[in-house]
Write a protein that holds these residues in place. Structure first.
Motif, PDB file in Angstrom:
ATOM      1  N   GLN A 216       0.836  -1.058   0.236  1.00 54.24           N
ATOM      2  CA  GLN A 216       0.146   0.015  -0.012  1.00 54.24           C
ATOM      3  C   GLN A 216       0.883   1.141  -0.046  1.00 54.24           C
ATOM      4  OE1 GLN A 216      -3.583   0.431  -0.104  1.00 54.24           O
ATOM      5  NE2 GLN A 216      -3.276  -1.663  -0.639  1.00 54.24           N
ATOM      6  N   ALA A 219       2.561   1.530  -3.352  1.00 54.70           N
ATOM      7  CA  ALA A 219       1.434   2.061  -4.371  1.00 54.70           C
ATOM      8  C   ALA A 219       1.515   3.565  -4.126  1.00 54.70           C
ATOM      9  CB  ALA A 219       0.214   1.262  -4.407  1.00 54.70           C
ATOM     10  N   ALA A 220       1.232   3.974  -3.157  1.00 55.79           N
ATOM     11  CA  ALA A 220       1.049   5.338  -2.890  1.00 55.79           C
ATOM     12  C   ALA A 220       2.398   6.258  -3.246  1.00 55.79           C
ATOM     13  CB  ALA A 220       0.884   5.731  -1.458  1.00 55.79           C
ATOM     14  N   GLN A 221       3.289   5.757  -2.819  1.00 54.72           N
ATOM     15  CA  GLN A 221       4.667   6.485  -3.191  1.00 54.72           C
ATOM     16  C   GLN A 221       4.950   6.440  -4.627  1.00 54.72           C
ATOM     17  OE1 GLN A 221       7.625   4.931  -0.913  1.00 54.72           O
ATOM     18  NE2 GLN A 221       6.985   6.049   1.051  1.00 54.72           N
ATOM     19  N   LEU A 225       2.649  10.363  -4.040  1.00 53.65           N
ATOM     20  CA  LEU A 225       2.097  11.154  -2.856  1.00 53.65           C
ATOM     21  C   LEU A 225       3.169  11.219  -1.822  1.00 53.65           C
ATOM     22  CD1 LEU A 225      -1.042   8.742  -2.608  1.00 53.65           C
ATOM     23  CD2 LEU A 225      -1.096  11.035  -2.760  1.00 53.65           C
ATOM     24  N   GLN A 229       0.964  12.470   2.883  1.00 53.10           N
ATOM     25  CA  GLN A 229      -0.422  12.218   2.121  1.00 53.10           C
ATOM     26  C   GLN A 229      -0.761  10.806   2.436  1.00 53.10           C
ATOM     27  OE1 GLN A 229       0.749  14.082  -1.483  1.00 53.10           O
ATOM     28  NE2 GLN A 229      -0.651  15.602  -1.237  1.00 53.10           N
ATOM     29  N   HIS A 233      -4.037   9.583   3.700  1.00 52.81           N
ATOM     30  CA  HIS A 233      -5.149   9.125   3.021  1.00 52.81           C
ATOM     31  C   HIS A 233      -5.105   7.752   2.682  1.00 52.81           C
ATOM     32  CE1 HIS A 233      -6.243  13.089   1.967  1.00 52.81           C
ATOM     33  NE2 HIS A 233      -4.874  13.677   1.479  1.00 52.81           N
ATOM     34  N   VAL A 234      -3.815   6.907   2.887  1.00 49.62           N
ATOM     35  CA  VAL A 234      -3.734   5.698   2.281  1.00 49.62           C
ATOM     36  C   VAL A 234      -3.896   4.584   3.917  1.00 49.62           C
ATOM     37  CG1 VAL A 234      -2.506   3.801   1.220  1.00 49.62           C
ATOM     38  CG2 VAL A 234      -2.879   5.920   0.448  1.00 49.62           C
ATOM     39  N   PRO A 237      -6.566   5.597   7.023  1.00 44.92           N
ATOM     40  CA  PRO A 237      -7.966   5.089   7.127  1.00 44.92           C
ATOM     41  C   PRO A 237      -7.970   3.574   7.206  1.00 44.92           C
ATOM     42  CG  PRO A 237      -7.234   6.697   5.191  1.00 44.92           C
ATOM     43  CD  PRO A 237      -6.135   6.458   6.175  1.00 44.92           C
ATOM     44  N   GLN A 238      -6.956   2.719   6.523  1.00 41.86           N
ATOM     45  CA  GLN A 238      -7.039   1.602   6.994  1.00 41.86           C
ATOM     46  C   GLN A 238      -6.643   0.904   8.079  1.00 41.86           C
ATOM     47  OE1 GLN A 238      -5.201  -0.829   3.318  1.00 41.86           O
ATOM     48  NE2 GLN A 238      -4.851   1.182   2.536  1.00 41.86           N
TER      49      GLN A 238
ATOM     50  N   ARG B  82       9.724  12.323  -5.450  1.00 42.66           N
ATOM     51  CA  ARG B  82       8.331  12.648  -5.830  1.00 42.66           C
ATOM     52  C   ARG B  82       8.046  13.105  -7.084  1.00 42.66           C
ATOM     53  NH1 ARG B  82       4.870  16.058  -2.107  1.00 42.66           N
ATOM     54  NH2 ARG B  82       3.261  15.373  -3.314  1.00 42.66           N
ATOM     55  N   ARG B  85       8.472  10.120  -9.490  1.00 41.34           N
ATOM     56  CA  ARG B  85       7.557   9.239  -9.641  1.00 41.34           C
ATOM     57  C   ARG B  85       6.141   9.899 -10.197  1.00 41.34           C
ATOM     58  NH1 ARG B  85       8.773   7.471  -3.260  1.00 41.34           N
ATOM     59  NH2 ARG B  85      10.335   5.952  -3.890  1.00 41.34           N
ATOM     60  N   PHE B  92       1.702  -3.352  -9.909  1.00 36.37           N
ATOM     61  CA  PHE B  92       2.186  -4.370  -9.073  1.00 36.37           C
ATOM     62  C   PHE B  92       1.882  -5.705  -9.360  1.00 36.37           C
ATOM     63  CE2 PHE B  92       2.861  -0.250  -7.054  1.00 36.37           C
ATOM     64  CZ  PHE B  92       4.109  -0.287  -6.493  1.00 36.37           C
ATOM     65  N   ASN B  96      -2.187  -3.786  -5.342  1.00 41.49           N
ATOM     66  CA  ASN B  96      -1.996  -2.736  -4.279  1.00 41.49           C
ATOM     67  C   ASN B  96      -3.102  -1.770  -4.699  1.00 41.49           C
ATOM     68  OD1 ASN B  96      -0.046  -4.500  -3.406  1.00 41.49           O
ATOM     69  ND2 ASN B  96       1.521  -3.150  -3.952  1.00 41.49           N
ATOM     70  N   PHE B  98      -6.147   0.525  -3.103  1.00 41.63           N
ATOM     71  CA  PHE B  98      -6.439   1.001  -1.921  1.00 41.63           C
ATOM     72  C   PHE B  98      -7.809   0.543  -1.462  1.00 41.63           C
ATOM     73  CE2 PHE B  98      -3.885   4.667  -3.731  1.00 41.63           C
ATOM     74  CZ  PHE B  98      -2.831   4.413  -3.449  1.00 41.63           C
ATOM     75  N   HIS B 100      -9.780   0.647   0.748  1.00 40.15           N
ATOM     76  CA  HIS B 100     -10.931   1.588   1.620  1.00 40.15           C
ATOM     77  C   HIS B 100     -11.445   2.549   0.735  1.00 40.15           C
ATOM     78  CE1 HIS B 100      -7.202   3.673   1.525  1.00 40.15           C
ATOM     79  NE2 HIS B 100      -7.764   4.789   1.991  1.00 40.15           N
ATOM     80  N   VAL B 114      -1.694  15.060  -5.749  1.00 44.82           N
ATOM     81  CA  VAL B 114      -0.211  15.501  -6.227  1.00 44.82           C
ATOM     82  C   VAL B 114      -0.431  16.393  -7.350  1.00 44.82           C
ATOM     83  CG1 VAL B 114       1.627  14.348  -7.080  1.00 44.82           C
ATOM     84  CG2 VAL B 114       0.309  13.200  -5.465  1.00 44.82           C
ATOM     85  N   ARG B 158      -5.256   3.217 -12.648  1.00 49.08           N
ATOM     86  CA  ARG B 158      -4.670   4.369 -11.850  1.00 49.08           C
ATOM     87  C   ARG B 158      -3.465   4.932 -11.950  1.00 49.08           C
ATOM     88  NH1 ARG B 158      -3.874   1.894  -5.594  1.00 49.08           N
ATOM     89  NH2 ARG B 158      -1.971   1.051  -6.748  1.00 49.08           N
TER      90      ARG B 158
END
Lengths: 316, 249
Positions: A216, A219-221, A225, A229, A233-234, A237-238, B82, B85, B92, B96, B98, B100, B114, B158
């Motif tokens: 997770q 994926a966010a990085q 993000l 963040q 946001h990731v 919440p989980q 950053r 990326r 992946f 992966n 999210f 939620h 971002v 995504r």
């Protein structure tokens, strides 16, 4: 899985065993020659006693025949005053009274000592819970921080607090910190309980964050993000969903632990119970009632959290 | 096939990855990827192909050499990961997504946070991408309500929502049931024909043969050979590649 008939039989057995246990308690109390006086308890839950009307100066009172009018004349000088807001007169016509004597009482329904204690317990627990959650979140984030200083400080705090008894912490906060910072007993209680519970919340938060799969974060990085963040946001919440059950348990512990603040001249539910015992000499009834009132608080909290969990679970 | 320009998007110069326990994960690996090129990396498990791919967006740090991705220089101590990326999309093996967030929220989170797109613009972009990967009816589903193949297609969408210059695929079909591999590969093929620059680590040799401009063989942390797919599969030069192809084909 047993079928439904036999399941009800088992539930019935549980109820029966509880009944036997209750009966044996009752029989045991009979053997020690204890007189149950449940009728003494309600007045400590709901009090009918209201405000006192006190004499403002030394003097003589005048009470009308029907007891509906009360006035007084000063011993020296000619000052007079009359009273209107009362329901029972405690003095007779012509009595000599002195400043501060109670002349009459006003009957009104109000909370008794046990309910007042319950309210204090509720207040101190709720306030401490809010602070403990904030403290626990910050320290929990510190525990998983990349910064070694933040990690060290957080670990130090958690170890110190978890390694010492709450009662000792309360004494330290009340007698040392409370004196230095001139805290009231209530503030000291909130500080001690929040700091204590915060350490446990921090561990729950840390475990919750660490339970979120590493993928997770990756994926966010990968999406660009920032660390904040990603957390906001990731991960959080989980983690929230995972930490709800242990947090509920910790909140219930907090309510129960709050009974220890009764050592600091704070009339919480436990202290109120002690006071009522000393005036009624009915310890069994009083402590059963006090236990039931704690159970009420923790029960309501349990149900509320279960509701919350269901709502989270519905999110898929 | 698609290598029309000669802009180099990824340039890895003898990069090295030494783990704290002393084991070398990558040995002087050099590779350059042109804009519009599709490069497929194959090799036995543990050969360092995923590690190599993950160095391209800084998920894996390097202990030697240099990587330049779309003008961003990555050294041992890289600074601005950053902004790099944002230009590199990653897909992946385990999707992966999210869990939620709904599919739509999965796609619009990064563009809003971002790229600072408005919620409406991000949603519009997300919906268009979902049409593209054939999942326009799943906008409001949560990932757990989708099949593996659908989840991976959402994950591709995504990554695309950030409009990256390069897409990295780390064994995108390895966690899928066999009947779902096709739908994911189909989306990837479509991306390739649209000219997306792609680096793909995979065991799908059929995909490599059909779509790749170049196929790279890695073993024990080294890049042993790189060739166009026809030469790679039909006339393998390297002894270990021959063994590898015999084992898997």
């Amino acid at each position: 899985m047993p079928n439904s008939t036999s399941r009800w039989l088992w539930h019935g057995l549980a109820v029966a065993l509880l009944a036997v246990f209750g009966a044996s308690l009752y029989i045991a109390s009979k053997r020690i020659d204890y007189t149950w006086r449940w009728e003494r308890i309600p007045q400590y839950l709901i009090s009918t006693e209201g405000e006192d009307q006190k004499a403002p100066f030394d003097g003589f009172v005048a009470v009308s025949e029907d007891g509906k009018q009360l006035s007084m004349t000063a011993l020296r000088g000619s000052e007079t005053t009359s009273f209107t807001d009362f329901s029972r007169v405690l003095v007779s016509n012509g009595d000599l009274v002195f400043e501060g004597d109670v002349l009459a009482k006003k009957d009104q329904l109000g909370p008794g000592p046990l309910l007042i204690g319950l309210w204090l317990t509720l207040k101190i627990s709720a306030l401490s819970l809010v602070f403990a959650l904030m403290l626990g979140l910050v320290v929990g984030l510190g525990r998983v921080s990349k910064n070694p200083a933040a990690r060290d400080l957080a670990a130090f705090y958690v170890e110190v607090i978890r390694g010492t008894p709450l009662l000792v912490q309360i004494f330290i906060v009340y007698f040392f910190i409370g004196t230095v910072l001139q805290l009231s007993a209530f503030a000291a209680g909130v500080v001690a309980l929040s700091v204590f519970t915060g350490a446990y919340v921090a561990e729950i938060v840390r475990a919750g964050i660490e339970a979120v799969p590493k993928g997770q974060v990756e994926a966010a990085q990968s999406l660009g993000l920032s660390g904040f963040q990603t957390m906001r946001h990731v991960i959080l919440p989980q983690a929230t969903r995972r930490v709800l059950p242990p947090l509920a348990g910790q909140s219930i512990n907090l309510i129960k632990d709050s009974s220890l603040v009764s050592v600091m001249a704070l009339t919480d539910l436990t202290k109120a119970g002690r006071e009522v015992v000393s005036s009624t000499f009915s310890p069994f009834e009083v402590w059963f009632v006090v236990a039931l009132m704690y159970l009420l608080l923790t029960g309501v909290l349990s149900i509320a959290v279960r509701r919350l969990e269901k709502r989270f679970a519905a999110q898929g | 096939m698609n290598a029309t320009t000669d802009t180099v998007l990824i340039e890895a110069r003898s990069i090295e990855k030494r783990y704290p326990n002393g084991v070398l994960g990558l040995k002087r690996a050099s590779l350059s990827v042109q804009a519009g090129e599709v490069v497929v990396i194959v090799g036995p498990s543990g050969s360092g192909k995923s590690t190599l791919l993950r160095t391209f967006n800084g998920l894996e740090s390097i202990t030697g050499g240099e990587i330049v991705v779309d003008g961003h220089v990555l050294h041992q101590r890289s600074a601005d990961l950053r902004s790099l990326r944002q230009r590199v999309g990653m897909v992946f093996q385990q999707f992966n997504l999210f869990p939620h967030l709904t599919v739509l929220e999965n796609l619009s989170l990064a563009p809003v946070k971002v790229l600072k797109l408005s919620a409406a613009a991000a949603e519009e972009r997300a919906r268009a991408l979902l049409v593209k990967v054939g999942l326009s009816d799943k906008c409001d589903c949560y990932p757990s309500q989708l099949s593996g193949g659908q989840q991976q297609r959402v994950a591709i969408a995504r990554a695309l929502a950030m409009q990256p210059a390069v897409m990295l695929f780390d064994e995108p079909t390895s966690a899928l049931d066999p009947e779902m591999v096709g739908e994911v590969l189909e989306v990837m093929k479509q991306l390739a024909t649209e000219g997306m620059t792609m680096c793909v680590v995979t065991h799908e040799m059929g995909f490599a043969r059909a779509v790749a401009d170049r196929v790279i063989f890695m073993d024990a942390g080294e890049i042993l050979c790189e060739d166009p797919p026809s030469a790679f599969f039909d006339a393998p030069k390297h002894e270990r590649l021959k063994t590898f192809l015999r084992q898997i084909l």
